[in-house]
Design an enzyme around this catalytic site. Structure first.
Site, PDB file in Angstrom:
ATOM      1  N   ASP A  64       0.882  -1.217  -0.010  1.00 21.41           N
ATOM      2  CA  ASP A  64       0.181   0.187  -0.054  1.00 21.41           C
ATOM      3  C   ASP A  64       0.819   1.345  -0.051  1.00 21.41           C
ATOM      4  O   ASP A  64       2.111   1.141   0.391  1.00 21.41           O
ATOM      5  CB  ASP A  64      -0.882   0.045   1.184  1.00 21.41           C
ATOM      6  N   ASP A 132      -7.556  -2.219  14.123  1.00 22.98           N
ATOM      7  CA  ASP A 132      -8.818  -2.212  13.715  1.00 22.98           C
ATOM      8  C   ASP A 132      -9.178  -3.498  12.719  1.00 22.98           C
ATOM      9  O   ASP A 132     -10.151  -3.585  12.329  1.00 22.98           O
ATOM     10  CB  ASP A 132      -9.567  -0.907  12.989  1.00 22.98           C
ATOM     11  N   HIS A 134      -7.255  -4.179  10.022  1.00 24.65           N
ATOM     12  CA  HIS A 134      -7.100  -4.298   8.736  1.00 24.65           C
ATOM     13  C   HIS A 134      -5.948  -4.936   8.104  1.00 24.65           C
ATOM     14  O   HIS A 134      -5.061  -5.221   9.229  1.00 24.65           O
ATOM     15  CB  HIS A 134      -6.974  -2.744   8.054  1.00 24.65           C
ATOM     16  N   GLU A 139      -9.677  -1.455   5.312  1.00 22.69           N
ATOM     17  CA  GLU A 139     -10.171  -1.258   6.506  1.00 22.69           C
ATOM     18  C   GLU A 139     -11.643  -2.082   6.693  1.00 22.69           C
ATOM     19  O   GLU A 139     -12.036  -2.604   5.821  1.00 22.69           O
ATOM     20  CB  GLU A 139     -10.712   0.278   6.644  1.00 22.69           C
TER      21      GLU A 139
HETATM   22  C1  F6R Z   1       1.414  -1.686   5.982  1.00 18.29           C
HETATM   23  C2  F6R Z   1       0.279  -2.182   6.031  1.00 18.29           C
HETATM   24  C3  F6R Z   1      -0.676  -2.335   7.248  1.00 18.29           C
HETATM   25  C4  F6R Z   1       0.045  -2.441   8.497  1.00 18.29           C
HETATM   26  C5  F6R Z   1      -0.734  -2.278   9.765  1.00 18.29           C
HETATM   27  C6  F6R Z   1       0.275  -2.637  11.006  1.00 18.29           C
HETATM   28  O1  F6R Z   1       1.845  -1.708   4.775  1.00 18.29           O
HETATM   29  O2  F6R Z   1      -0.441  -2.676   5.162  1.00 18.29           O
HETATM   30  O3  F6R Z   1      -1.697  -3.249   7.375  1.00 18.29           O
HETATM   31  O4  F6R Z   1       0.767  -3.686   8.369  1.00 18.29           O
HETATM   32  O5  F6R Z   1      -1.225  -1.156   9.810  1.00 18.29           O
HETATM   33  O6  F6R Z   1       0.919  -1.459  11.335  1.00 18.29           O
HETATM   34  P1  F6R Z   1       2.120  -1.657  12.208  1.00 18.29           P
HETATM   35  O7  F6R Z   1       3.066  -2.760  11.675  1.00 18.29           O
HETATM   36  O8  F6R Z   1       3.102  -0.513  12.091  1.00 18.29           O
HETATM   37  O9  F6R Z   1       1.633  -1.865  13.559  1.00 18.29           O
END
Ligand code: F6R
Length: 256
Positions: A64, A132, A134, A139
Site C-alpha cells: 500500500d 482495527d 485491517h 479497512e
Molecule cells: C502496511 C500495512 C498495514 C500495517 C498495519 C500494522 O503496509 O499494510 O496493514 O501492516 O497497519 O502496522 P504496524 O506494523 O505499524 O503496527
C-alpha cells in the site's frame, strides 16, 4: 487452517520469516515478495539484511501507499520501502513497485494488478495487521474480492500511524492498497503481529467469523497461511494451547 506460531520475541519471528523467504529464494532467484511496511515487518527485513543473501533478482510489490504525500516524503511508503527494504537487502530498485507509482492515480489500481499478474503473482506476502483489523489498508467493510484501489483510512488507523508524523493532521486520509482479493491470490501469506494492542485483531482474524468487519479474517479462506505472533498478540486466542502443541509436534519433513 492457518499455522499459528507463538514466538518469544519479535526478533525470533523475524528470523523464522527470513528462513522461509530465503528457502523460497533458493528455489527461485526471482521470487515475488509482497512487502508490508509499518513497524511489524522490520524484524524480517533486519534478519534478511544480516544474512547477506543475494536478493538482486527478487521482485517486490508493496502492499500500500498513502495518497497525497509526495514519494520523496520520508514517510511515503516508497521512501520507507527504499530505506528499510531495498537498500539494506540489496534489492534492485527497478524490480520493486509501490501502488500508485506509475501513471495517474485513477488507473493506478488496474495498472498494479496487471503488473502483479505479469510477474506471475506474489509468491509470499508479508502482512501486518491494524488494531482495527485491517490488512493492507483494507479497512473494516472491505470486500473479500477487492483489488488494488484507492481507499479512505479510518480515524483509528490515522491515530495509530500519527507516530510517524509530526501530528495526526499530517497523516493522509486516503491511500491506495492491494485489495483483499489481491492478497488472497498470493501463494503464501505470512502475517505477523506483536504486542497486546494486536491481540483482539489477531483473535478476530484467526478464530472469529469470516466477515468483512474483520478484514484479517480473509486469511481463513486461504490455503497457506503462517501467523507469527508473540505471547501478547496471541493472548486472546481461544485455542492457544493447541497451536503451541501443534508447533511443538510439527513433523520434521513438513515445511512452513
Ligand atoms: C502496511 C500495512 C498495514 C500495517 C498495519 C500494522 O503496509 O499494510 O496493514 O501492516 O497497519 O502496522 P504496524 O506494523 O505499524 O503496527
Amino acid at each position: 487452517m492457518a499455522e499459528i506460531v507463538v514466538l518469544d520475541s519479535r526478533a525470533e519471528a523475524g528470523e523464522l520469516a527470513a528462513d522461509v523467504i530465503l528457502e523460497l529464494v533458493a528455489r527461485r532467484r526471482d521470487a515475488v515478495l509482497g512487502l508490508a511496511t509499518g513497524s511489524t515487518p522490520l524484524p524480517i527485513y533486519q534478519a534478511l539484511a544480516s544474512r547477506r543473501a543475494d536478493l538482486a533478482a527478487v521482485r517486490g510489490f508493496a502492499l500500500d501507499e498513502y495518497v497525497g504525500l509526495p514519494a520523496s516524503h520520508p514517510e511515503s511508503y516508497r521512501s520507507v520501502i527504499t530505506r528499510e527494504v531495498v537498500e539494506p537487502l540489496g534489492l534492485a530498485p527497478e524490480l520493486v513497485r509501490v501502488p500508485g507509482d506509475r501513471g495517474p492515480i485513477e488507473t493506478a489500481g488496474a495498472d498494479y494488478e496487471r503488473a502483479i499478474v505479469d510477474a506471475g503473482g506474489v509468491d509470499l506476502q508479508i502482512l501486518g495487521i491494524g488494531t482495527d483489523g485491517h490488512i493492507g489498508f483494507n479497512e473494516p467493510g472491505s470486500s473479500f474480492e477487492s483489488l488494488t484501489r484507492v481507499k479512505t483510512l479510518t480515524q483509528q488507523t490515522r491515530e495509530d500511524n500519527a507516530r510517524f508524523f509530526d501530528s495526526i493532521d499530517d497523516v493522509p486520509v486516503n491511500c491506495i492498497t492491494q485489495g483483499l482479493g489481491t492478497i488472497r491470490r498470493a501463494r503464501h501469506l505470512v502475517l505477523l503481529a506483536f504486542g497486546e494492542a494486536k491481540a483482539a485483531a489477531i483473535a478476530a482474524a484467526v478464530e472469529g467469523p469470516v466477515t468483512a468487519s474483520a478484514p484479517g479474517s480473509a486469511i481463513q479462506l486461504h490455503p497457506h497461511v503462517t501467523v507469527l505472533v508473540d505471547g501478547s498478540a496471541a493472548s486472546r486466542l481461544a485455542n492457544l494451547e493447541y497451536y503451541r502443541y501443534a508447533w511443538a509436534n510439527k513433523p520434521a519433513w513438513e515445511s512452513i
